[in-house]
Design a protein around this motif. Structure first.
Motif, PDB file in Angstrom:
ATOM      1  N   THR A  12       0.838  -1.200   0.000  1.00 10.76           N
ATOM      2  CA  THR A  12       0.000   0.000   0.000  1.00 10.76           C
ATOM      3  C   THR A  12       0.871   1.247   0.000  1.00 10.76           C
ATOM      4  O   THR A  12       2.028   1.207   0.416  1.00 10.76           O
ATOM      5  CB  THR A  12      -0.916   0.045   1.237  1.00 10.76           C
ATOM      6  OG1 THR A  12      -0.118   0.178   2.408  1.00 10.76           O
ATOM      7  CG2 THR A  12      -1.783  -1.186   1.343  1.00 10.76           C
ATOM      8  N   ASN A  13       0.281   2.346  -0.430  1.00 14.12           N
ATOM      9  CA  ASN A  13       0.975   3.620  -0.317  1.00 14.12           C
ATOM     10  C   ASN A  13       0.831   4.119   1.118  1.00 14.12           C
ATOM     11  O   ASN A  13       0.228   3.452   1.955  1.00 14.12           O
ATOM     12  CB  ASN A  13       0.457   4.634  -1.338  1.00 14.12           C
ATOM     13  CG  ASN A  13      -1.013   4.956  -1.161  1.00 14.12           C
ATOM     14  OD1 ASN A  13      -1.630   4.671  -0.134  1.00 14.12           O
ATOM     15  ND2 ASN A  13      -1.589   5.552  -2.175  1.00 14.12           N
ATOM     16  N   LYS A  14       1.366   5.291   1.410  1.00 10.14           N
ATOM     17  CA  LYS A  14       1.335   5.794   2.787  1.00 10.14           C
ATOM     18  C   LYS A  14      -0.076   6.104   3.273  1.00 10.14           C
ATOM     19  O   LYS A  14      -0.312   6.191   4.471  1.00 10.14           O
ATOM     20  CB  LYS A  14       2.241   7.009   2.946  1.00 10.14           C
ATOM     21  CG  LYS A  14       1.844   8.198   2.127  1.00 10.14           C
ATOM     22  CD  LYS A  14       2.835   9.325   2.311  1.00 10.14           C
ATOM     23  CE  LYS A  14       2.512  10.470   1.388  1.00 10.14           C
ATOM     24  NZ  LYS A  14       3.492  11.533   1.488  1.00 10.14           N
ATOM     25  N   ASP A  15      -1.042   6.233   2.342  1.00 10.17           N
ATOM     26  CA  ASP A  15      -2.435   6.472   2.721  1.00 10.17           C
ATOM     27  C   ASP A  15      -3.211   5.181   2.945  1.00 10.17           C
ATOM     28  O   ASP A  15      -4.385   5.215   3.296  1.00 10.17           O
ATOM     29  CB  ASP A  15      -3.138   7.308   1.644  1.00 10.17           C
ATOM     30  CG  ASP A  15      -2.476   8.660   1.457  1.00 10.17           C
ATOM     31  OD1 ASP A  15      -2.058   9.254   2.476  1.00 10.17           O
ATOM     32  OD2 ASP A  15      -2.384   9.112   0.306  1.00 10.17           O
ATOM     33  N   ASN A  17      -3.784   2.840   0.554  1.00  6.87           N
ATOM     34  CA  ASN A  17      -4.425   2.364  -0.669  1.00  6.87           C
ATOM     35  C   ASN A  17      -3.527   1.359  -1.374  1.00  6.87           C
ATOM     36  O   ASN A  17      -2.334   1.622  -1.558  1.00  6.87           O
ATOM     37  CB  ASN A  17      -4.716   3.537  -1.606  1.00  6.87           C
ATOM     38  CG  ASN A  17      -5.659   4.538  -0.977  1.00  6.87           C
ATOM     39  OD1 ASN A  17      -6.639   4.173  -0.350  1.00  6.87           O
ATOM     40  ND2 ASN A  17      -5.335   5.810  -1.126  1.00  6.87           N
ATOM     41  N   LYS A  33      -6.519  -1.933   5.647  1.00  9.18           N
ATOM     42  CA  LYS A  33      -7.178  -1.109   6.656  1.00  9.18           C
ATOM     43  C   LYS A  33      -7.260  -1.806   8.004  1.00  9.18           C
ATOM     44  O   LYS A  33      -7.161  -1.167   9.056  1.00  9.18           O
ATOM     45  CB  LYS A  33      -8.564  -0.703   6.177  1.00  9.18           C
ATOM     46  CG  LYS A  33      -8.502   0.318   5.067  1.00  9.18           C
ATOM     47  CD  LYS A  33      -9.872   0.663   4.543  1.00  9.18           C
ATOM     48  CE  LYS A  33      -9.743   1.614   3.362  1.00  9.18           C
ATOM     49  NZ  LYS A  33     -11.019   1.862   2.708  1.00  9.18           N
ATOM     50  N   TYR A  36      -3.426  -1.944   9.430  1.00 11.26           N
ATOM     51  CA  TYR A  36      -2.706  -0.678   9.593  1.00 11.26           C
ATOM     52  C   TYR A  36      -2.591  -0.257  11.062  1.00 11.26           C
ATOM     53  O   TYR A  36      -1.498   0.100  11.509  1.00 11.26           O
ATOM     54  CB  TYR A  36      -3.359   0.422   8.755  1.00 11.26           C
ATOM     55  CG  TYR A  36      -2.647   1.734   8.864  1.00 11.26           C
ATOM     56  CD1 TYR A  36      -1.450   1.951   8.203  1.00 11.26           C
ATOM     57  CD2 TYR A  36      -3.155   2.762   9.651  1.00 11.26           C
ATOM     58  CE1 TYR A  36      -0.780   3.163   8.304  1.00 11.26           C
ATOM     59  CE2 TYR A  36      -2.499   3.976   9.759  1.00 11.26           C
ATOM     60  CZ  TYR A  36      -1.305   4.168   9.086  1.00 11.26           C
ATOM     61  OH  TYR A  36      -0.647   5.356   9.202  1.00 11.26           O
ATOM     62  N   GLU A  74       6.642   5.516   3.643  1.00  9.16           N
ATOM     63  CA  GLU A  74       6.062   5.742   2.319  1.00  9.16           C
ATOM     64  C   GLU A  74       5.145   4.619   1.852  1.00  9.16           C
ATOM     65  O   GLU A  74       4.352   4.815   0.935  1.00  9.16           O
ATOM     66  CB  GLU A  74       7.168   5.949   1.288  1.00  9.16           C
ATOM     67  CG  GLU A  74       8.002   7.190   1.550  1.00  9.16           C
ATOM     68  CD  GLU A  74       7.187   8.472   1.475  1.00  9.16           C
ATOM     69  OE1 GLU A  74       6.360   8.585   0.563  1.00  9.16           O
ATOM     70  OE2 GLU A  74       7.386   9.350   2.341  1.00  9.16           O
TER      71      GLU A  74
END
Length: 100
Positions: A12-15, A17, A33, A36, A74
């Protein structure tokens, strides 16, 4: 993949996704999710114990699966593999119990 026990890989990216996965995007998003908060908690805990240390990776074992989490600023990587079952007769042979 070379290792048949690996069933899920999500990057995933830092957000949070998914940017790379071997499963559907909805399932990948759900895994990212759900895991995380665990990843952030482990990273904060290590930093609280030693501000010069950092979490590179950690493994979470469940009854049926092993989950490898690799937190980074990141991106994050999640790898889910079937738990390996070793017998006393031949500990060099790996068998798996279930498919995900």
């Amino acid at each position: 993949m070379d290792d048949e026990s690996v069933v899920i890989v999500v990057m995933t990216n830092k957000d949070g996704n998914p940017i790379l996965t071997n499963i559907g995007l909805n399932t990948a998003s759900n895994f990212a999710k759900a895991l995380y908060p665990i990843s952030r908690m482990a990273t904060r805990s290590i930093t609280e114990l030693d501000i010069f240390d950092e979490t590179l990776a950690f493994r979470l074992n469940t009854k049926n699966y092993e989950i490898l989490l690799v937190p980074h600023l990141e991106f994050n990587i999640v790898v889910v593999q079937q738990k390996r079952v070793y017998t006393k007769k031949n500990q060099n042979k790996n068998t798996t119990e279930k498919e995900f």
